[in-house]
Design an enzyme around this catalytic site. Structure first.
Site, PDB file in Angstrom:
ATOM      1  N   HIS A   2       0.810  -1.211   0.000  1.00 48.50           N
ATOM      2  CA  HIS A   2       0.000   0.000   0.000  1.00 48.50           C
ATOM      3  C   HIS A   2       0.844   1.262   0.000  1.00 48.50           C
ATOM      4  CE1 HIS A   2      -3.495   2.337  -0.392  1.00 48.50           C
ATOM      5  NE2 HIS A   2      -2.966   3.164   0.477  1.00 48.50           N
TER       6      HIS A   2
ATOM      7  N   TYR B 222       1.843   5.426  -2.493  1.00 52.46           N
ATOM      8  CA  TYR B 222       2.197   6.824  -2.177  1.00 52.46           C
ATOM      9  C   TYR B 222       3.613   7.125  -2.651  1.00 52.46           C
ATOM     10  CZ  TYR B 222      -2.111   6.254   0.254  1.00 52.46           C
ATOM     11  OH  TYR B 222      -3.423   5.963   0.518  1.00 52.46           O
TER      12      TYR B 222
ATOM     13  N   HIS C   1     -10.155   1.407 -10.213  1.00 58.97           N
ATOM     14  CA  HIS C   1      -9.653   2.352  -9.189  1.00 58.97           C
ATOM     15  C   HIS C   1      -8.216   2.780  -9.492  1.00 58.97           C
ATOM     16  CE1 HIS C   1      -8.149   3.805  -5.332  1.00 58.97           C
ATOM     17  NE2 HIS C   1      -7.375   2.747  -5.203  1.00 58.97           N
ATOM     18  N   PHE C   2      -7.342   1.796  -9.669  1.00 62.07           N
ATOM     19  CA  PHE C   2      -5.942   2.234  -9.706  1.00 62.07           C
ATOM     20  C   PHE C   2      -5.514   2.795 -11.051  1.00 62.07           C
ATOM     21  CE2 PHE C   2      -5.065  -2.487 -10.056  1.00 62.07           C
ATOM     22  CZ  PHE C   2      -4.373  -2.481 -11.262  1.00 62.07           C
ATOM     23  N   HIS C   3      -6.309   2.575 -12.096  1.00 60.46           N
ATOM     24  CA  HIS C   3      -5.966   3.275 -13.341  1.00 60.46           C
ATOM     25  C   HIS C   3      -6.340   4.757 -13.278  1.00 60.46           C
ATOM     26  CE1 HIS C   3      -5.050  -0.675 -14.965  1.00 60.46           C
ATOM     27  NE2 HIS C   3      -4.340  -0.042 -15.864  1.00 60.46           N
TER      28      HIS C   3
ATOM     29  N   ARG D 199     -11.411  -9.634 -11.631  1.00 63.05           N
ATOM     30  CA  ARG D 199     -10.213  -9.031 -12.207  1.00 63.05           C
ATOM     31  C   ARG D 199      -9.237 -10.135 -12.596  1.00 63.05           C
ATOM     32  NH1 ARG D 199      -6.399  -6.730  -7.258  1.00 63.05           N
ATOM     33  NH2 ARG D 199      -5.056  -6.230  -9.010  1.00 63.05           N
ATOM     34  N   ARG D 200      -8.223  -9.794 -13.345  1.00 61.71           N
ATOM     35  CA  ARG D 200      -7.149 -10.702 -13.715  1.00 61.71           C
ATOM     36  C   ARG D 200      -7.689 -11.999 -14.309  1.00 61.71           C
ATOM     37  NH1 ARG D 200      -3.107 -10.221  -8.477  1.00 61.71           N
ATOM     38  NH2 ARG D 200      -1.937  -8.512  -9.326  1.00 61.71           N
TER      39      ARG D 200
HETATM   40 FE1  HAS Z   1      -5.744   2.390  -3.782  1.00 64.91          FE
HETATM   41  C1  HAS Z   1      -6.155  -1.032  -4.197  1.00 64.91           C
HETATM   42  C2  HAS Z   1      -7.592   2.264  -0.922  1.00 64.91           C
HETATM   43  C3  HAS Z   1      -5.128   5.740  -3.209  1.00 64.91           C
HETATM   44  C4  HAS Z   1      -3.289   2.343  -6.181  1.00 64.91           C
HETATM   45  N1  HAS Z   1      -4.907   0.950  -4.974  1.00 64.91           N
HETATM   46  C5  HAS Z   1      -5.225  -0.390  -5.013  1.00 64.91           C
HETATM   47  C6  HAS Z   1      -4.421  -1.045  -6.001  1.00 64.91           C
HETATM   48  C7  HAS Z   1      -3.580  -0.102  -6.526  1.00 64.91           C
HETATM   49  C8  HAS Z   1      -3.901   1.160  -5.884  1.00 64.91           C
HETATM   50  C9  HAS Z   1      -2.504  -0.321  -7.571  1.00 64.91           C
HETATM   51  O1  HAS Z   1      -8.586   0.133   1.030  1.00 64.91           O
HETATM   52  C10 HAS Z   1      -4.548  -2.520  -6.406  1.00 64.91           C
HETATM   53  C11 HAS Z   1      -3.539  -3.414  -5.788  1.00 64.91           C
HETATM   54  C12 HAS Z   1      -3.750  -4.812  -6.290  1.00 64.91           C
HETATM   55  O2  HAS Z   1      -3.248  -5.130  -7.382  1.00 64.91           O
HETATM   56  O3  HAS Z   1      -4.452  -5.580  -5.609  1.00 64.91           O
HETATM   57  N2  HAS Z   1      -6.297   3.751  -2.358  1.00 64.91           N
HETATM   58  C13 HAS Z   1      -7.092   3.510  -1.303  1.00 64.91           C
HETATM   59  C14 HAS Z   1      -7.334   4.747  -0.562  1.00 64.91           C
HETATM   60  C15 HAS Z   1      -6.634   5.723  -1.228  1.00 64.91           C
HETATM   61  C16 HAS Z   1      -5.981   5.082  -2.340  1.00 64.91           C
HETATM   62  C17 HAS Z   1      -8.166   4.929   0.648  1.00 64.91           C
HETATM   63  N3  HAS Z   1      -4.480   3.773  -4.553  1.00 64.91           N
HETATM   64  C18 HAS Z   1      -4.377   5.097  -4.178  1.00 64.91           C
HETATM   65  C19 HAS Z   1      -3.362   5.762  -4.956  1.00 64.91           C
HETATM   66  C20 HAS Z   1      -2.848   4.793  -5.802  1.00 64.91           C
HETATM   67  C21 HAS Z   1      -3.554   3.562  -5.529  1.00 64.91           C
HETATM   68  C22 HAS Z   1      -2.972   7.202  -4.793  1.00 64.91           C
HETATM   69  C23 HAS Z   1      -1.774   4.898  -6.797  1.00 64.91           C
HETATM   70  C24 HAS Z   1      -1.039   5.936  -7.046  1.00 64.91           C
HETATM   71  N4  HAS Z   1      -6.698   0.915  -2.773  1.00 64.91           N
HETATM   72  C25 HAS Z   1      -7.358   1.066  -1.596  1.00 64.91           C
HETATM   73  C26 HAS Z   1      -7.799  -0.244  -1.114  1.00 64.91           C
HETATM   74  C27 HAS Z   1      -7.383  -1.191  -2.042  1.00 64.91           C
HETATM   75  C28 HAS Z   1      -6.703  -0.433  -3.084  1.00 64.91           C
HETATM   76  C29 HAS Z   1      -8.537  -0.558   0.107  1.00 64.91           C
HETATM   77  C30 HAS Z   1      -7.581  -2.718  -1.984  1.00 64.91           C
HETATM   78  C31 HAS Z   1      -8.860  -3.111  -2.541  1.00 64.91           C
HETATM   79  C32 HAS Z   1      -8.993  -4.611  -2.663  1.00 64.91           C
HETATM   80  O4  HAS Z   1      -9.977  -5.143  -2.133  1.00 64.91           O
HETATM   81  O5  HAS Z   1      -8.167  -5.266  -3.298  1.00 64.91           O
HETATM   82  C33 HAS Z   1      -6.542   7.189  -0.793  1.00 64.91           C
HETATM   83  O6  HAS Z   1      -5.215   7.554  -0.624  1.00 64.91           O
HETATM   84  C34 HAS Z   1      -7.222   8.100  -1.766  1.00 64.91           C
HETATM   85  C35 HAS Z   1      -7.263   9.522  -1.262  1.00 64.91           C
HETATM   86  C36 HAS Z   1      -7.625  10.470  -2.371  1.00 64.91           C
HETATM   87  C37 HAS Z   1      -8.572  11.391  -2.327  1.00 64.91           C
HETATM   88  C38 HAS Z   1      -8.816  12.268  -3.532  1.00 64.91           C
HETATM   89  C39 HAS Z   1      -8.416  13.730  -3.304  1.00 64.91           C
HETATM   90  C40 HAS Z   1      -8.596  14.497  -4.568  1.00 64.91           C
HETATM   91  C41 HAS Z   1      -7.653  15.291  -5.146  1.00 64.91           C
HETATM   92  C42 HAS Z   1      -7.973  15.952  -6.471  1.00 64.91           C
HETATM   93  C43 HAS Z   1      -8.266  17.442  -6.310  1.00 64.91           C
HETATM   94  C44 HAS Z   1      -8.599  18.013  -7.618  1.00 64.91           C
HETATM   95  C45 HAS Z   1      -8.118  19.169  -8.115  1.00 64.91           C
HETATM   96  C46 HAS Z   1      -8.495  19.483  -9.503  1.00 64.91           C
HETATM   97  C47 HAS Z   1      -7.188  20.036  -7.377  1.00 64.91           C
HETATM   98  C48 HAS Z   1      -9.401  11.577  -1.122  1.00 64.91           C
HETATM   99  C49 HAS Z   1      -6.309  15.546  -4.557  1.00 64.91           C
HETATM  100  C50 HAS Z   1      -8.855  20.887  -9.747  1.00 64.91           C
HETATM  101  C51 HAS Z   1      -9.110  20.940 -11.204  1.00 64.91           C
HETATM  102  C52 HAS Z   1      -9.598  21.984 -11.865  1.00 64.91           C
HETATM  103  C53 HAS Z   1      -9.849  21.880 -13.323  1.00 64.91           C
HETATM  104  C54 HAS Z   1      -9.905  23.227 -11.193  1.00 64.91           C
END
Ligand code: HAS
Length: 548
Positions: A217, A221, A368-370, A432-433
């Site tokens: 996990h 980050y 999700h992760f894409h 998946r997979r």
């Molecule tokens: Fe995830 C599974 C939970 C973030 C990548 N995640 C994965 C896997 C990958 C991955 C690769 O709890 C699959 C692994 C596998 O092969 O089995 N993930 C989270 C949570 C977050 C999260 C709570 N993941 C990421 C990030 C990744 C990533 C970042 C890659 C870089 N994830 C999970 C969980 C699994 C999981 C479970 C397992 C599920 C299972 O059952 O297998 C958090 O960190 C997310 C927090 C993000 C936010 C969004 C904030 C929004 C922002 C955008 C602001 C927009 C602006 C735009 C400024 C709360 C910052 C303004 C634009 C204008 C035009 C004005």
């Protein structure tokens, strides 16, 4: 190219992009698979199976490209910010370790002797060269840790009592987080190497999965924070504005140092052998690690608003249109962040212990992760390449229109693909997979949802075009003979800040990096110690299944 650190950064960056290019070319094949179109039989005898392709895709894109990008950016930015040169001998040692490790791991991957996917769960057993090469590759990042800590301490000695400049602070906390996070993988690699060489008869699959997710996990980050760093320290300036708060930005990185690691059980909610209360503790800690991203959403959006208003944008939302959407770097970040909103929301669904039951091991997860690594992280890297390669080489960006088109198409392709994957995973539980043509369960789920899955074919084609445009732009830029220092950025575009760190008690508090690192270690010991102790003392080794 001038300074030696520029050459090092260019080599790391380009090696990363070569990995991304090869890995990406397998992406459309995965997408076509979910559209019911199996092209793998046509690739024989060069590539044997869907699983070989999926392993190459995951390893090159998610492990190799991301780390190399971090080793380029998170060494170069502090070096430029501090005006110091990293130890160049060691910098090249890290490059060669990464390259040689990559080549050693590539042989069994290409030979179909390591088709164990990027999670390499035992009892699937790869050829030893895969584990050895991967270990050498990962260890090269330890040299990068040293490079940055050494520059930082040199700067601290020369500037006693001063607050570490922002990009350097981000880099230091990033590398310390990675050091703590990577320990699980290092211990797992020792087991796997011994096992694949026949030195031990078996390994315990649950222990291996736990060690894997200990790193697995926080590694997300490790992929994300170079993109965040660039968003904080360069995007506001590139968009024509300023970063709203330096101390708040530091806090974000401190929170990642504290909360990135003790969360891995949220990947193991469905695993037996881990008591539910431990899973619940990791759920709560996972919600904590979403906080720095929520702060980032605020800080980056507010900084973009400052930029949009400085560019003449009026009214509640008029500043959005006034952002420089025609700058390919800014465009890449804006679209990447837009995708990150549903991606982050999906992450919170995944992390919710009970909701996870609905989506675990379905195509929702690659959906999700894409959005996260495939869209924001990759687009931040692509967008940054548009100014960084010219900056490092003195050669101006070629085909700016193509650069812009590549980013719109990448965003569109990822949007269509992840939308349909989320839908299919959530409503039809498509696993998946799964090689659709070879799996009756997947086929059954697929039949119910086929109209949606066809969107994957559309997205695969769009993403292929986007990738061709992007790689054309960067290679044509880097390989042209024309140098034109007038038309490239000679300096890293570090943003000015509105709320400065001097005099801020928050900034002073975050500056005690080693104290916070100690707290992070304690948190990890509390969240993992008892479970790992139990697993190590009750190992249940299985011999495994050789895949070649
Ligand atoms: Fe995830 C599974 C939970 C973030 C990548 N995640 C994965 C896997 C990958 C991955 C690769 O709890 C699959 C692994 C596998 O092969 O089995 N993930 C989270 C949570 C977050 C999260 C709570 N993941 C990421 C990030 C990744 C990533 C970042 C890659 C870089 N994830 C999970 C969980 C699994 C999981 C479970 C397992 C599920 C299972 O059952 O297998 C958090 O960190 C997310 C927090 C993000 C936010 C969004 C904030 C929004 C922002 C955008 C602001 C927009 C602006 C735009 C400024 C709360 C910052 C303004 C634009 C204008 C035009 C004005």
């Amino acid at each position: 190219a001038g300074a030696p650190e520029k050459k090092y950064t260019l080599f790391m960056l380009m090696l990363g992009f070569i990995a991304l290019m090869v890995g990406t070319l397998f992406g459309p094949l995965q997408a076509f698979n979910y559209g019911g179109l199996d092209l793998y039989p046509f690739l024989k005898p060069v590539f044997q199976s869907y699983y070989q392709g999926l392993t190459i895709h995951g390893v090159l894109n998610a492990i190799i490209f991301t780390q190399l990008f971090g080793q380029a950016i998170m060494v170069y930015l502090p070096a430029k910010e501090l005006g110091l040169r990293p130890n160049m001998t060691l910098a090249w040692v890290s490059f060669w370790m990464a390259l040689i490790g990559l080549l050693i791991a590539a042989l069994p991957l290409l030979g179909n002797a390591a088709s164990v996917l990027y999670t390499f769960y035992p009892p699937l057993k790869a050829h030893w060269a895969f584990y050895v090469g991967a270990a050498l590759f990962v260890l090269s990042s330890y040299v990068s840790i040293y490079l940055v800590l050494e520059m930082w301490s040199r700067w601290k000695r020369a500037n006693p009592g001063k607050i570490t400049p922002l990009a350097t602070y981000m880099s230091v906390t990033f590398w310390l987080m990675w050091f703590l996070a990577s320990l699980g993988l290092v211990v797992e690699a020792l087991f796997l190497i011994a096992w694949s060489l026949g030195l031990v008869a078996g390994v315990d699959p649950l222990l291996m999965r736990t060690l894997f997710w200990y790193t697995g996990h926080p590694i997300v980050y490790f992929w994300l924070l170079p993109a965040y760093t660039l968003a904080y320290v360069t995007l506001p300036k590139l968009a024509g504005g300023k970063l709203v708060s330096d101390p708040l930005s530091r806090l974000v990185f401190l929170l990642f140092l504290l909360f990135s690691v003790p969360v891995g059980f949220h990947h193991q909610f469905a695993d037996p052998g881990i008591a539910p209360y431990w899973k619940m503790i990791h759920t709560i800690l996972t919600m904590m690690v979403a906080v720095p991203s929520l702060i980032t959403a605020f800080t980056i959006a507010a900084s973009l608003e400052v930029a949009g208003r400085a560019n003449g944008g009026k009214g509640l939302l008029g500043w959005i249109g006034a952002l420089p959407w025609n700058n390919p770097t800014v465009l890449a970040f804006l679209l990447g962040f837009l995708a990150f909103i549903p991606g982050g929301a999906g992450g919170i669904v995944n992390a919710s212990f009970n909701l996870n039951q609905n989506i675990h091991n379905t195509v929702w997860i690659p959906g999700h992760f894409h959005l996260q690594v495939g869209t924001l992280v990759t687009m931040a890297a692509m967008g940054t390449a548009f100014w960084l390669i010219p900056h490092l080489t003195g050669k101006p960006l070629v085909a700016r229109g193509m650069a812009l088109a590549s980013q719109w198409l990448w965003f569109l392709g990822m949007f269509i693909m992840t939308f349909s994957l989320h839908w299919m995973g959530f409503l039809y539980a498509v696993p998946r997979r799964s090689h659709i043509a070879g799996s009756p369960i997947a086929m059954e789920a697929y039949r119910e949802s086929s109209a949606w899955m066809v969107l994957n074919i559309v997205s695969g084609v769009i993403l292929l075009i986007a990738a061709i445009l992007f790689f054309y732009v960067i290679y044509a830029t880097a390989l042209q003979s024309r140098r034109d220092p007038e038309r490239v950025m000679s300096e890293v575009p570090f943003s000015e800040v509105i709320s400065k760190p001097e005099g801020s008690s928050l900034a002073l508090m975050t500056e005690r990096v080693w104290f916070w690192f100690g707290i992070a270690v304690v948190l990890v010991v509390l969240a993992y110690g008892p479970v790992l102790f139990q697993m190590f003392t009750n190992m249940n080794p299985v011999p495994g299944q050789r895949l070649w």
